[in-house]
Write an enzyme that holds these catalytic residues in place. Structure first.
Site, PDB file in Angstrom:
ATOM      1  N   PRO A 187       0.853  -1.194   0.000  1.00  0.00           N
ATOM      2  CA  PRO A 187       0.000   0.000   0.000  1.00  0.00           C
ATOM      3  C   PRO A 187       0.888   1.243   0.000  1.00  0.00           C
ATOM      4  O   PRO A 187       1.603   1.499   0.959  1.00  0.00           O
ATOM      5  CB  PRO A 187      -0.761  -0.126   1.321  1.00  0.00           C
ATOM      6  CG  PRO A 187       0.179  -0.877   2.225  1.00  0.00           C
ATOM      7  CD  PRO A 187       0.984  -1.789   1.340  1.00  0.00           C
ATOM      8  N   GLU A 242       0.728   5.157  -0.253  1.00  0.00           N
ATOM      9  CA  GLU A 242      -0.186   6.299  -0.181  1.00  0.00           C
ATOM     10  C   GLU A 242       0.144   7.337  -1.249  1.00  0.00           C
ATOM     11  O   GLU A 242       1.294   7.715  -1.433  1.00  0.00           O
ATOM     12  CB  GLU A 242      -0.096   6.930   1.219  1.00  0.00           C
ATOM     13  CG  GLU A 242      -1.271   7.812   1.556  1.00  0.00           C
ATOM     14  CD  GLU A 242      -0.998   9.274   1.281  1.00  0.00           C
ATOM     15  OE1 GLU A 242      -1.975  10.031   1.121  1.00  0.00           O
ATOM     16  OE2 GLU A 242       0.186   9.647   1.232  1.00  0.00           O
ATOM     17  N   GLN A 263      -6.789  -1.081   4.605  1.00  0.00           N
ATOM     18  CA  GLN A 263      -5.802  -0.698   5.611  1.00  0.00           C
ATOM     19  C   GLN A 263      -6.264   0.532   6.389  1.00  0.00           C
ATOM     20  O   GLN A 263      -6.712   1.521   5.799  1.00  0.00           O
ATOM     21  CB  GLN A 263      -4.449  -0.400   4.972  1.00  0.00           C
ATOM     22  CG  GLN A 263      -3.366  -0.148   6.018  1.00  0.00           C
ATOM     23  CD  GLN A 263      -2.021   0.180   5.411  1.00  0.00           C
ATOM     24  OE1 GLN A 263      -1.747   1.312   5.070  1.00  0.00           O
ATOM     25  NE2 GLN A 263      -1.165  -0.835   5.284  1.00  0.00           N
ATOM     26  N   CYS A 311       4.103   3.748   8.229  1.00  0.00           N
ATOM     27  CA  CYS A 311       4.213   4.984   7.453  1.00  0.00           C
ATOM     28  C   CYS A 311       5.226   5.926   8.096  1.00  0.00           C
ATOM     29  O   CYS A 311       5.117   6.262   9.283  1.00  0.00           O
ATOM     30  CB  CYS A 311       2.856   5.672   7.345  1.00  0.00           C
ATOM     31  SG  CYS A 311       2.932   7.213   6.390  1.00  0.00           S
ATOM     32  N   ASN A 338       9.786  -7.075   3.232  1.00  0.00           N
ATOM     33  CA  ASN A 338       9.478  -5.925   2.385  1.00  0.00           C
ATOM     34  C   ASN A 338      10.656  -4.955   2.405  1.00  0.00           C
ATOM     35  O   ASN A 338      11.249  -4.736   3.452  1.00  0.00           O
ATOM     36  CB  ASN A 338       8.197  -5.254   2.897  1.00  0.00           C
ATOM     37  CG  ASN A 338       7.857  -3.962   2.178  1.00  0.00           C
ATOM     38  OD1 ASN A 338       7.604  -2.950   2.814  1.00  0.00           O
ATOM     39  ND2 ASN A 338       7.850  -3.980   0.862  1.00  0.00           N
ATOM     40  N   GLY A 339      10.986  -4.415   1.237  1.00  0.00           N
ATOM     41  CA  GLY A 339      12.031  -3.404   1.179  1.00  0.00           C
ATOM     42  C   GLY A 339      13.183  -3.759   0.264  1.00  0.00           C
ATOM     43  O   GLY A 339      13.799  -4.821   0.423  1.00  0.00           O
ATOM     44  N   GLY A 370       6.875  -3.109  -3.318  1.00  0.00           N
ATOM     45  CA  GLY A 370       6.351  -1.755  -3.432  1.00  0.00           C
ATOM     46  C   GLY A 370       6.917  -1.067  -4.648  1.00  0.00           C
ATOM     47  O   GLY A 370       6.487  -1.297  -5.777  1.00  0.00           O
TER      48      GLY A 370
END
Length: 329
Positions: A7, A9, A68, A98, A199-200, A223
């Site tokens: 996700p 933003e 989310q 975030c 993740n990353g 992402g």
């Protein structure tokens, strides 16, 4: 192995979710965060950021979409989570990752990693409010300033009822600067009994292979790497099955780029639609030299009809009529 679309933003909205999931390889995705503060949000607010609620919470390709939420009030988050489930959310995901300053200042996102007791309270309240058959999941970073409390935070989430935890392997202070500390994903998995996603900094099949070796994680969330290379999930899924898949060419990407633009034309005001296209194109420049050329040509262009021509779009007269009507109104 599960591959999720992150996700993001302001970037991965319902249009890009639709386009990317149609490429293939993505098992599930997540909406942009829905900020919860001090009240029960109206259905219109959920449907604005999660329009897939109107189509069985799936993208056009059939990929499941999780809703989310972001906030710090356990009771308010619980009430909104329960309502999201009534609207059709198949999974509730909670954002503790975030890094945006404006979000953190209002006690949302990664700043809550300073308070593992609050993380636990939030998970407990949301888990109690949500029907038992609907999973509650969470996304976290390694911490705010350092990863010293990462394991405590992961335990708090899992003990509170998180069915899965996605670990963005950087702290808030790290932002998006490389490297991602994948070794911490392995440490998190050692202390919780629920699946942990890495993740990353996964930009390629080779990055995924290194990530799996270091983290031990079979499941991943992609992402920026997937936004920059739309078939990355498909390539990784093929590699996992022992197959080699040729990368998507710029020519193969063209129909997706045009579809993205036409959807943006329909759903976003003419003054803002060009910005969304440029945003994605800027990400694509990492993988496609041709994207750099197109981005340069479009950089200062805000006339939708001229963008149509540059992209080779046809039959857009209806859009021009709608725009003229909007100007009159």
């Amino acid at each position: 192995m599960q591959i999720a679309l992150a996700p993001m933003e302001g970037l991965v909205d319902e249009i890009l979710r639709d386009v990317l999931t149609r490429v293939g390889g993505i098992d599930w995705c997540v909406t942009e965060f829905i900020r919860v503060s001090d009240r029960l949000l109206p259905a219109s607010h959920f449907r604005k950021l999660a329009p897939e609620l109107g189509s069985a919470s799936r993208t056009r390709s059939g990929t499941p979409v999780r809703v989310q939420l972001l906030g710090s009030d356990p009771q308010c988050l619980a009430e909104n989570a329960a309502y999201a489930c009534e609207l059709g959310a198949p999974v509730i995901d909670l954002n503790f990752g975030c890094p945006a300053k404006t979000v953190n200042k209002s006690r949302g996102g990664a700043v809550l990693l300073k308070e593992p007791e609050l993380l636990h309270a939030i998970l407990c309240e949301v888990r109690r409010a949500v029907p038992c058959e609907i999973p509650v999941t969470a996304k976290m970073r390694l911490g705010f300033d350092s990863p010293d409390g990462a394991l405590d935070c992961a335990r708090a989430l899992a003990d509170g009822g998180a069915a899965q935890i996605v670990v963005h392997a950087r702290t808030k202070a790290d932002g998006y600067k490389p490297p991602a500390h994948w070794e911490w994903v392995a440490r998190v998995q050692d202390v919780v009994a629920v699946p942990v996603y890495a993740n990353g900094e996964i930009w390629s099949v080779e990055d995924w292979q290194r990530c799996r070796e270091v983290s031990g994680a079979e499941d991943i969330m992609l992402g920026r790497g997937l936004v920059s290379r739309p078939d990355l999930a498909r390539q990784i899924a093929a590699a996992r099955a022992g197959q080699a898949l040729a990368p998507m060419s710029w020519e193969e990407l063209q129909p997706l780029l045009r579809d993205f633009w036409l959807q943006a034309r329909r759903k976003i005001a003419p003054r803002y639609a060009p910005g969304r296209l440029k945003q994605w194109l800027a990400m694509l420049t990492r993988s496609y030299p041709q994207a750099t050329e197109l981005f340069t040509a479009l950089r200062r262009e805000n006339d939708c009809a001229r963008i149509d021509a540059l992209l080779g779009c046809v039959n857009t007269s209806a859009f021009a009529l709608e725009e003229r009507c909007a100007e009159v109104l």
